[in-house]
Write an enzyme that holds these catalytic residues in place. Structure first.
Site, PDB file in Angstrom:
ATOM      1  N   HIS A  57       0.828  -1.208   0.000  1.00 32.68           N
ATOM      2  CA  HIS A  57       0.000   0.000   0.000  1.00 32.68           C
ATOM      3  C   HIS A  57       0.859   1.253   0.000  1.00 32.68           C
ATOM      4  CE1 HIS A  57      -2.237   3.284   2.037  1.00 32.68           C
ATOM      5  NE2 HIS A  57      -3.237   2.845   1.289  1.00 32.68           N
ATOM      6  N   CYS A  61      -2.844  -2.169 -15.559  1.00 30.53           N
ATOM      7  CA  CYS A  61      -2.892  -1.031 -14.638  1.00 30.53           C
ATOM      8  C   CYS A  61      -2.124  -1.307 -13.352  1.00 30.53           C
ATOM      9  CB  CYS A  61      -4.335  -0.651 -14.318  1.00 30.53           C
ATOM     10  SG  CYS A  61      -5.289  -1.979 -13.546  1.00 30.53           S
TER      11      CYS A  61
END
Length: 657
Positions: A228, A607
């Protein structure tokens, strides 16, 4: 071979020197180097004597009193200039040359391609092409795409002294210095006071987004290149060092232990996200500068490449940055990042804690105008460029507090008891959230979430189109699909919502519905998912999660495994940085081939973070994808890498013929 021995230490008419045919720092077409009279080559580099400049211009600029070679030996200097030009044209590159003058006779000792800064590489490539020495395609191939980070981010001064206390993964390039802060709320408060801070966490979560925005740089003790912290930092253009496992962070005490030293909140450190280093104190830096040569190279690259280049952008700021770097659209807008703003997280938590559909819809009605405003801004910024919006993907527990103090405060704001909120947190807890209740699985259970998001997208498209006068065609992406039935259930909700918005607005909508391919089964069953009029209209390979699910390796816990696997040559390179061609790559190739077999017009891109990696971009070109999407600050890297992939592919085809 028989070689003459020559000596530069034969008196006042002898000398030795080192020179570049162009300035290696700036790329300017000017002789750059130094020499010594009556000396051998080792004397120049040993530092025993102070060398003299080659040119009169360099002597004046440096304020030197000793004569230049141009003045002292004008005939030799003239011959040297002629030979430098000859060598540069012959080797078709800037040269690094060693020479000796023995009693007035010039001897060339060696020549090789000269090392240069990235800024110099751009200028030299452009000017060699403009001088007719290189073609534009050859000029493009002379620049290393990965080196663009030196132009786009601050870097540590190479002459600066560094006291490194720990190293980790170079998760996001650039450098930053600031005070250590352990709490995201405090980071935001200190930023408001104009202070530069480094956010230090064991690991980050979506709740830390505001602190990451406030930070000049980010450090985590855990996590890999696609954790993250790494993904968000790259998207923001913030330097980040992840997986610095030597750090011992005590959040409660506000201390950081590293290399036998203890650092406290407020202590100054510098991080180098390009090298993965954490350094004591504030280290001098160099700020990025983009020249006209950068724009020239990028325009040449755009004229050559076949692959489109989009950006992963979640906010208007991201979208504007993406456009400034030449993105041709948004390939991934992660809607969950929009929910963590202070003014909307409470409504999201209200929805999660609702006990029935009516309660959820009541909370979603509060979120709808916020989402609509977000999407409207993105559509207005991007104009007619494509915008791919991924529906809510992460598990719901990520939006809830986990510490008792926060639970009590949120429970009071929601008007429920702390026990009720804690029970909901426990209920949503998962042992492996990455493979749990998220993505389309979440939407299938709570279709009203998809309905709200689709309505926000379509209403925003109508409003943006009316305001700008431009056609808006959103691409709605359903995440984590493995079965065609999953896709059909949610695509039906999206189409029904679109029809409702069309009826209410009197506007005919143009949109696409597709899916994120991030599970091996989805790649293998691509034909099933894409077939028919109601099948997926685009695929976007989410190679971060596809790598996790293909290899069976958690990106957040990969650091110690990667270290040993690279050491043992099991991995040639971190598969989260550069795509694993033989495994993950084969799934991408299979999914592309099978999807296009039933729908030749299927739009396909990636992506994941691989979209900004030059080797992965080359793979995408070879596999026939339509575009790559990456963090905004990686867009120039992808543009250049896509051009180089096209040039290499064309050259290989010509060789076959």
């Amino acid at each position: 071979n028989i070689q003459a021995m020559v000596f530069g230490n034969m008196g006042p008419t002898s000398a030795t020197g080192v020179a570049f045919t162009r300035n290696p720092s700036t790329g300017a077409k000017q002789l750059y180097g130094e020499f010594l009279v009556n000396a051998q080559g080792e004397d120049v580099v040993a530092g025993i004597r102070t060398p003299q400049p080659l040119t009169e211009a360099a002597r004046k600029e440096a304020g030197e009193t000793a004569p230049s070679l141009e003045t002292l030996m004008p005939e030799t200097f003239g011959e040297l200039t002629r030979i430098f030009d000859l060598l540069e044209r012959h080797y078709r590159d800037m040269q690094d040359i060693e020479f000796t003058v023995q009693e007035g006779t010039l001897w060339m000792l060696q020549t090789r391609a000269g090392k240069r800064t990235t800024a110099a590489a751009f200028r030299i490539a452009v000017e060699l092409a403009e001088e007719g020495i290189l073609s534009r395609e050859e000029a493009l191939m002379r620049i290393e795409p990965g080196a663009l980070d030196q132009l786009l981010h601050p870097t540590i001064d190479p002459d600066a002294e560094k006291r490194i206390i720990a190293t980790g993964l170079p998760a996001s390039p650039g450098a930053a210095a600031g005070e250590i802060v352990f709490d995201s709320d405090e980071a935001e408060a200190l930023k408001a006071q104009g202070r530069s801070i480094i956010l230090v966490r064991i690991e980050t979560s979506p709740e830390d987004i505001h602190g990451m925005h406030a930070a000049a740089g980010i450090v985590t003790a855990r996590g890999g290149m696609t954790s993250h912290a790494a993904v968000v930092a790259r998207g923001m253009g913030r330097p980040c060092v992840c997986g610095a496992s030597a750090l011992k962070i005590d959040m409660a005490a506000g201390t950081l232990m590293a290399n036998g030293r203890t650092f406290r909140k407020g202590d100054l450190i510098t991080i180098d996200g390009t090298a993965g280093e954490i350094i004591v104190g504030a280290v001098p830096m160099r700020q990025p500068e983009l020249s006209g040569d950068f724009a020239t190279i990028m325009s040449w690259a755009d004229g050559v490449r076949r692959l489109g280049v989009r950006a992963n952008a979640d906010t208007p700021r991201d979208a504007e940055a993406a456009l400034s770097f030449g993105a041709e659209g948004i390939g991934l807008c992660r809607t969950e990042h929009m929910f963590f703003e202070e003014d909307r997280i409470l409504a999201m938590r209200e929805m999660i804690c609702a006990t029935d559909e009516a309660g959820r819809r009541k909370a979603l009605a509060k979120i709808l105008p916020m989402q609509r405003a977000d999407f409207k801004q993105l559509f207005e910024i991007m104009g007619e460029r494509p915008v791919t919006i991924r529906l809510l993907d992460p598990p719901l527990h990520e939006f809830l507090p986990h510490e008792d103090r926060e639970i009590a405060a949120v429970a009071q704001a929601l008007g429920i008891s702390p026990a009720t909120l804690k029970a909901r947190v426990t209920e949503l807890h998962e042992f492996n959230p990455m493979l749990g209740f998220r993505g389309c699985r979440l939407a299938i259970r709570y279709p009203e979430i998809t309905e709200m998001q689709a309505r926000a997208i379509f209403e925003a498209a109508v409003a943006a189109s009316k305001r700008t006068g431009k056609s808006v065609t959103p691409e709605v992406m359903i995440p984590l699909v493995a079965y065609r039935t999953e896709y059909d259930l949610l695509a039906r909700v999206i189409r029904e919502t679109a029809r409702a918005v069309e009826a209410e607005s009197g506007t005919k909508l143009s949109y696409l519905i597709g899916t994120m391919i991030e599970l091996p089964r989805a790649a293998l069953k691509a034909a099933e998912i894409a077939t028919g009029e109601d099948g997926a209209e685009f695929f976007s390979f989410g190679t971060n999660d596809l790598t996790q699910t293909c290899i069976g390796l958690s990106r957040d816990d990969a650091a110690p495994i990667l270290a040993s696997y690279e050491e043992k040559a099991i991995f040639e390179v971190d598969p989260f940085v550069s795509i694993d061609r033989d495994g993950v790559g084969e799934l991408v190739a299979i999914g592309t081939e099978r999807g296009r077999k039933v729908n030749p017009d299927l739009k396909i891109g990636i992506c994941g973070e691989h979209g900004g990696d030059p080797r992965s971009v080359a793979f995408c070109h070879e596999t026939g994808l339509d575009y790559v999407s990456c963090s905004p600050f990686r867009v120039p890297v992808a543009r250049l890498a896509a051009a180089q992939a096209a040039i290499s592919s064309n050259a290989a085809a010509r060789d076959k013929d």
